[in-house]
Structures are given as structure tokens and as C-alpha cells.
Design a protein around this motif. Structure first.
Motif, PDB file in Angstrom:
ATOM      1  N   SER A  37       2.120  21.551  20.162  1.00 46.24           N
ATOM      2  CA  SER A  37       2.406  21.544  21.413  1.00 46.24           C
ATOM      3  C   SER A  37       2.380  22.861  21.672  1.00 46.24           C
ATOM      4  N   VAL A  38       1.716  23.429  22.704  1.00 49.27           N
ATOM      5  CA  VAL A  38       2.012  24.805  23.354  1.00 49.27           C
ATOM      6  C   VAL A  38       3.282  25.232  23.848  1.00 49.27           C
ATOM      7  N   TRP A  39       3.850  23.823  24.410  1.00 53.85           N
ATOM      8  CA  TRP A  39       5.171  23.934  25.001  1.00 53.85           C
ATOM      9  C   TRP A  39       6.521  24.251  24.016  1.00 53.85           C
ATOM     10  N   ASP A  40       6.010  23.657  22.911  1.00 57.97           N
ATOM     11  CA  ASP A  40       7.412  23.741  21.780  1.00 57.97           C
ATOM     12  C   ASP A  40       7.458  25.252  21.373  1.00 57.97           C
ATOM     13  N   ASN A  41       8.827  25.377  20.757  1.00 52.77           N
ATOM     14  CA  ASN A  41       8.885  26.584  20.008  1.00 52.77           C
ATOM     15  C   ASN A  41       8.329  26.629  18.849  1.00 52.77           C
ATOM     16  N   ALA A  42       7.329  27.781  18.680  1.00 58.63           N
ATOM     17  CA  ALA A  42       6.616  27.511  17.447  1.00 58.63           C
ATOM     18  C   ALA A  42       7.159  27.541  16.117  1.00 58.63           C
ATOM     19  N   ALA A  43       8.460  28.058  16.081  1.00 54.23           N
ATOM     20  CA  ALA A  43       9.185  28.242  14.986  1.00 54.23           C
ATOM     21  C   ALA A  43       9.937  26.833  14.667  1.00 54.23           C
ATOM     22  N   ASN A  44      10.095  25.996  15.634  1.00 55.19           N
ATOM     23  CA  ASN A  44      10.614  24.605  15.336  1.00 55.19           C
ATOM     24  C   ASN A  44      10.143  23.797  16.254  1.00 55.19           C
ATOM     25  N   PRO A  45       8.823  23.125  16.223  1.00 58.40           N
ATOM     26  CA  PRO A  45       8.319  22.303  17.220  1.00 58.40           C
ATOM     27  C   PRO A  45       8.782  20.920  17.130  1.00 58.40           C
ATOM     28  N   GLU A  46       8.674  20.240  18.067  1.00 62.56           N
ATOM     29  CA  GLU A  46       9.031  18.790  18.095  1.00 62.56           C
ATOM     30  C   GLU A  46       8.037  17.939  18.363  1.00 62.56           C
ATOM     31  N   ASN A  47       6.953  18.440  19.023  1.00 63.24           N
ATOM     32  CA  ASN A  47       5.561  17.599  19.116  1.00 63.24           C
ATOM     33  C   ASN A  47       4.530  18.236  18.446  1.00 63.24           C
ATOM     34  N   TRP A  48       4.035  17.316  17.219  1.00 64.55           N
ATOM     35  CA  TRP A  48       2.753  18.081  16.638  1.00 64.55           C
ATOM     36  C   TRP A  48       2.189  16.656  16.018  1.00 64.55           C
ATOM     37  N   LEU A  49       0.822  17.001  15.956  1.00 70.89           N
ATOM     38  CA  LEU A  49      -0.042  15.904  14.762  1.00 70.89           C
ATOM     39  C   LEU A  49      -0.390  16.853  13.552  1.00 70.89           C
ATOM     40  N   GLU A  50      -0.411  16.131  12.356  1.00 71.06           N
ATOM     41  CA  GLU A  50      -0.457  16.954  11.042  1.00 71.06           C
ATOM     42  C   GLU A  50      -1.519  15.912  10.376  1.00 71.06           C
ATOM     43  N   VAL A  51      -2.444  16.333   9.632  1.00 70.93           N
ATOM     44  CA  VAL A  51      -3.629  15.584   9.015  1.00 70.93           C
ATOM     45  C   VAL A  51      -3.593  16.133   7.484  1.00 70.93           C
ATOM     46  N   MET A  79     -12.841  16.198  13.954  1.00 71.31           N
ATOM     47  CA  MET A  79     -12.136  15.645  14.975  1.00 71.31           C
ATOM     48  C   MET A  79     -12.160  16.464  15.993  1.00 71.31           C
ATOM     49  N   ASP A  80     -11.660  16.136  17.250  1.00 74.55           N
ATOM     50  CA  ASP A  80     -11.242  16.976  18.200  1.00 74.55           C
ATOM     51  C   ASP A  80      -9.790  17.069  18.700  1.00 74.55           C
ATOM     52  N   TYR A  81      -9.231  18.312  19.305  1.00 79.16           N
ATOM     53  CA  TYR A  81      -8.253  18.490  19.740  1.00 79.16           C
ATOM     54  C   TYR A  81      -8.256  18.997  21.253  1.00 79.16           C
ATOM     55  N   ASP A  82      -7.001  18.758  21.788  1.00 78.59           N
ATOM     56  CA  ASP A  82      -6.955  19.266  23.186  1.00 78.59           C
ATOM     57  C   ASP A  82      -6.442  20.755  23.077  1.00 78.59           C
ATOM     58  N   TYR A  83      -7.484  21.822  23.234  1.00 79.22           N
ATOM     59  CA  TYR A  83      -6.869  23.093  23.134  1.00 79.22           C
ATOM     60  C   TYR A  83      -5.914  23.871  24.020  1.00 79.22           C
ATOM     61  N   GLU A  84      -6.080  23.126  25.354  1.00 78.43           N
ATOM     62  CA  GLU A  84      -4.960  23.633  26.450  1.00 78.43           C
ATOM     63  C   GLU A  84      -3.631  23.022  26.216  1.00 78.43           C
ATOM     64  N   SER A  85      -3.707  21.948  25.412  1.00 75.68           N
ATOM     65  CA  SER A  85      -2.036  21.062  25.175  1.00 75.68           C
ATOM     66  C   SER A  85      -1.675  21.725  23.706  1.00 75.68           C
ATOM     67  N   PHE A  86      -2.587  21.941  22.669  1.00 74.51           N
ATOM     68  CA  PHE A  86      -1.916  22.138  21.387  1.00 74.51           C
ATOM     69  C   PHE A  86      -2.564  23.526  20.889  1.00 74.51           C
ATOM     70  N   VAL A  87      -2.075  23.965  19.889  1.00 75.63           N
ATOM     71  CA  VAL A  87      -2.535  25.196  19.204  1.00 75.63           C
ATOM     72  C   VAL A  87      -2.870  24.651  17.668  1.00 75.63           C
ATOM     73  N   ARG A  88      -4.037  24.942  17.409  1.00 79.67           N
ATOM     74  CA  ARG A  88      -4.400  24.512  15.815  1.00 79.67           C
ATOM     75  C   ARG A  88      -4.049  25.495  14.909  1.00 79.67           C
ATOM     76  N   ARG A  89      -3.457  24.854  13.720  1.00 86.47           N
ATOM     77  CA  ARG A  89      -2.865  25.998  12.754  1.00 86.47           C
ATOM     78  C   ARG A  89      -3.558  25.181  11.449  1.00 86.47           C
ATOM     79  N   CYS A  90      -4.600  26.010  11.012  1.00 84.59           N
ATOM     80  CA  CYS A  90      -5.428  25.482   9.939  1.00 84.59           C
ATOM     81  C   CYS A  90      -4.721  25.991   8.617  1.00 84.59           C
TER      82      CYS A  90
END
Length: 224
Positions: A112-126, A92-103
Motif C-alpha cells: 500500500s502506498v499509504w503504509d510505512n514502507a519499512a513496516n507495511p500493514e497492507n500488502w499482497l505477496e505472490v 497479473m495486474d496491480y493498481d499502481y496508484e494504490s500499491f508499490v510493486r516490489r519485485c
């Protein structure tokens, strides 16, 4: 008389030589070649720079490229990075300017790059499940229905085909929107299924929901 004739012939010969010299430096084939080649070169360059369709077969893990999406009726150029995860069985592809990939060992997360990494509000998980799509859907439905009234429908992803979509956005029994929306896509795979869950804060759900939908449309099921 002879002198006059000699001068006339000499003048005529010089004119012929000069006329011949004037033509020699500009043969038709050489002068026209750059003019006809330039538009072709520009056309070829334009093809290379045009954003390619997402998840083109043969892209390498980590390969980056540009694509165009529509947000709020406007075109937006997005910079994508290709992901190949053979443990989960996805590309798949992800928008690397808007999201941080955590494999992680059992999942891919795009936060989301704009969220608090410790407590994010907007993310996609597969994640991958060895259960069938029907069995996994029943488990998801049971868990979410404890707190939410659910909406269900079938969606067709561009590269993964039909899947079940379960949306949890209304607080159970209240008809009020929840502060956090969960949208779960259950995607059949040959040896089980993939479960993609989009988490969005209610105030940002429209924008992030569209971005996640575009990312999921690039998802392909591959051999694990």
C-alpha cells in the motif's frame, strides 16, 4: 418585339445557369459523407477508450490501462499495470496508484502506498513453491494454526481456476478478531503451486481485501 423576345430568352437562360450553379456545390455524396462518418468515428473512439478486461492475453510487462471495479457498491475506475514474471510463472495486474510493486528474486510484493514502507500493514505477496498444492496447503495450515483459528474454502479465480483459500483472522481459542488478517490462496500450477498471501490491518481489511481479490482475479499461470 424582337428586343422583348431577346430579353425574355436572356432572362430565362440566366435563371437556368443560376439554378444549375446553386446545385453544383453540394452533391449528395460529398455533403452527406461527413455527417455519416462522424458518428462512426465517435463510436470507434469510444471502443478504444472503454476499459479492457484485466490480464488480456498479449499485454506486455509494464503496460498500463484502466478498468472498473466495485467497492462498497460504487464503481471505481482503477489504473492497472500489467506484470509478467516468468521466474514465478505468473501474469497479473496491480493498481499502481494504490500499491508499490516490489519485485524480488523469489516473489512479487504489492505494498500500500499509504503504509510505512519499512513496516507495511497492507500488502499482497505472490511466491512460487515446487511442492504440490496439497503439500503446500498442509504447511500453511500447520504454521497459521499455531496462532489462529482457520477458515477454509475453495475459490475460483477468473484466470487461474480453482484454488484453496485459508483465512487466518481469529486469534486461536479466543473468538476475537486478530489485529492483522492473513488470507492465503494456494493456486495449483503444472510444476508446483503459487502461494498468494494478502495481509490486511483489521480496520482496513474490507477495502484492501476487495482490491486484492480483484488483483488476484487477473492472475494467470504461465510457463516458468
Amino acid at each position: 418585339m424582337k428586343k422583348t423576345l431577346f430579353l425574355f430568352l436572356l432572362s430565362a437562360a440566366l435563371m437556368l445557369i443560376l439554378a444549375g450553379c446553386g446545385k453544383a456545390p453540394a452533391p449528395v455524396t460529398e455533403s452527406s459523407t461527413p455527417e455519416t462518418a462522424t458518428p462512426a468515428a465517435e463510436s470507434q473512439s469510444a471502443v478504444i477508450e472503454t476499459p479492457a478486461p484485466s490480464s488480456v492475453p498479449g499485454r506486455q510487462d509494464g503496460e498500463r490501462f484502466e478498468d472498473v471495479i466495485i467497492l462498497e457498491g460504487m464503481e471505481e475506475t482503477v489504473k492497472y499495470e500489467h506484470v509478467v514474471n516468468k521466474t514465478l510463472g505468473i501474469e497479473m495486474d496491480y493498481d499502481y496508484e494504490s500499491f508499490v510493486r516490489r519485485c524480488e528474486a523469489d516473489r512479487e510484493r504489492f505494498v500500500s502506498v499509504w503504509d510505512n514502507a519499512a513496516n507495511p500493514e497492507n500488502w499482497l505477496e505472490v511466491t512460487y513453491s515446487a511442492e504440490s498444492a496439497e503439500t503446500a496447503a498442509a504447511s500453511v495450515r500447520e504454521a497459521l494454526s499455531l496462532e489462529y483459528d482457520l477458515l477454509e474454502d475453495t475459490r475460483t479465480l477468473d484466470r487461474a481456476g480453482d484454488c484453496l483459500r485459508i483465512e487466518a483472522s481469529v486469534i486461536k481459542g479466543t473468538n476475537n478478531m486478530a489485529p492483522q488478517i492473513q488470507t492465503v490462496y494456494i493456486i495449483p500450477a503444472p510444476d508446483g503451486c503459487l502461494i498468494a498471501t494478502a495481509h490486511c490491518a483489521i480496520e482496513a481489511s474490507e477495502g484492501f481485501g476487495r482490491r486484492f481479490a480483484y488483483m488476484l482475479n487477473t492472475l494467470s499461470v504461465i510457463s516458468r
